[in-house]
Design an enzyme around this catalytic site. Sequence first.
Site, short mmCIF file in Angstrom:
data_model
loop_
_atom_site.label_atom_id
_atom_site.label_comp_id
_atom_site.label_asym_id
_atom_site.label_seq_id
_atom_site.Cartn_x
_atom_site.Cartn_y
_atom_site.Cartn_z
CB THR A 27 -0.92 -0.01 1.23
OG1 THR A 27 -1.82 -1.11 1.12
CG2 THR A 27 -1.71 1.28 1.34
CB ALA A 59 -4.42 -3.97 -0.92
CE1 TYR A 180 -6.89 -4.06 6.29
CE2 TYR A 180 -5.14 -5.50 5.50
CZ TYR A 180 -5.55 -4.30 6.04
OH TYR A 180 -4.62 -3.32 6.35
NE ARG A 227 0.73 -11.33 1.00
CZ ARG A 227 1.31 -10.25 1.48
NH1 ARG A 227 0.59 -9.21 1.87
NH2 ARG A 227 2.63 -10.17 1.55
N GLY A 300 9.45 -10.03 5.95
CA GLY A 300 10.70 -9.86 6.67
C GLY A 300 11.97 -10.09 5.89
N GLY A 322 9.32 -6.65 0.06
CA GLY A 322 8.54 -5.43 0.17
C GLY A 322 9.40 -4.19 0.30
#
Length: 366
Positions: A27, A59, A180, A227, A300, A322
Site C-alpha cells: 500500500t 491492495a 481484512y 494470500r 521480513g 517489500g
Amino acid sequence: MSTQALFTPAKLGKANLKHRVVLAPLTRFRATTEGVPTDLVTEYYKQRATDGGLLISEATFITRLSGCYKQAPGIYTKEQIGAWKKVTTAVHEKKSIIFMQLWHIGRAGSKNLNPNGEQVVSASDIAINGFNFLNGTDYEKPRALEIDEIKSIVQDYRQAALNAIEAGFDGVEIHSANGYLIDQFLNPASNKRTDAYGGSVENRSHFALEVVAAIADAIGPERTAIRFSPGTSYQDMDIENEVENYGYVVAELYKRYPNLAYLHLIQKRTNILDENSSSTIDSLEPYRKLWKGTLVSASGYSKVPEFAAELAEKTGDLIAFGRTFIANPDLPERLRNGWELSPYNRDTFYTHEAAGYTDYPTYSKK
C-alpha cells in the site's frame, strides 16, 4: 551469499517466470482521491518490472464500500480500469507479469470515510482494539453481514476480477490476510457467527472458498491466487492452532484448484509494524505439505535477504520482497550480482508524492 536459486525459472499459472524475486503487494497511497492510479503509479511499477518477473499490485478496493483509505486505488470504475491499463501496458512492455491484489477491509475501515456514513461490516460485531493509525481514530464496532450481503460481496470480488483482466492484469490475488474481511471470517477471534459462515473451521472457510470459486469461474483458476497470514496477530488476528485453522482452507484449495496460479503465505515470524522485526525461522513448512503448487513466501526478507535465498534453494518458493524493493527498483539485479542495497525511508511509505516512491536510483558502480 549464493542467490542462484532465486534466479531459476518457475511456473505461474500459464506463465513462465525467469526468476523468483517477487514485488510484494505494498500500500502506497499514490492514487487520486477517487482511487484512480496516476502516471506516478505507472512509473513506479514500470521501474520494478523485469523480464520474466512477477509484480503483485498494491491492495486495490473492489467497490467503494470495500474500503476507505484516502488515495488507495480501486478497480470498480471505468476511470480506474483505464488508468490501470497504462500500468499493465508499461509492465508488459518490459515482459513482466503483474497480478492485482483485490481488497475488502471490513471492520478495519471507518464510517467517517464512507460516502454516506455507512457502518463498517465484518463477520461479527467485534471491533479491533486500539487506534487505527491510517484513519486517525479508534477502530469502530462493525455490523455483522447478513447472508445475502455475503453472497453479494462474493459477486463484487468476481466483478473486480473481471475488471482487472479488462485492465490488462495477468491475474488477481485475493487479499485474505492481515485481518481484512476474508481473514475476519476465517479467524474465530473475529467470527462468532452461528450460521453457515461461523463455528467450525469448515464453516469459517466458506466465504474464502466461495470467493475463490467465483473468481476462478470468471477468469480461470490459473489466473487466480490468494494470500493468507497464518498466525500473525496484526489487527487482533491472534489465533491458537493456526495450522489446524489455516491448514484446512489451504488443503481444500489444493483439492479443489490444484492449478491455482499460486498460494501466497506470510511468515508468522515478523510484526509488520516493528521496524526491527525479523527472524530466520520458517513457519510455513506445515502448509507446504498441504500445498504442492506454486507458493509465494513473504514477510521480513528485506532484513534477511540471505535467508530468502536459502529458503528459495531449500523449498523452491518464490520470494516476495517489500520494503527493500521500494528502495531498490532494480532489486533482482542487485541480488543477482551481490550489489549493495539502498536503505528505505519509512517516513515516505504512506505519503502522496514522488519522493520515496519513484526517486530511488538504480545501482551505479562508483
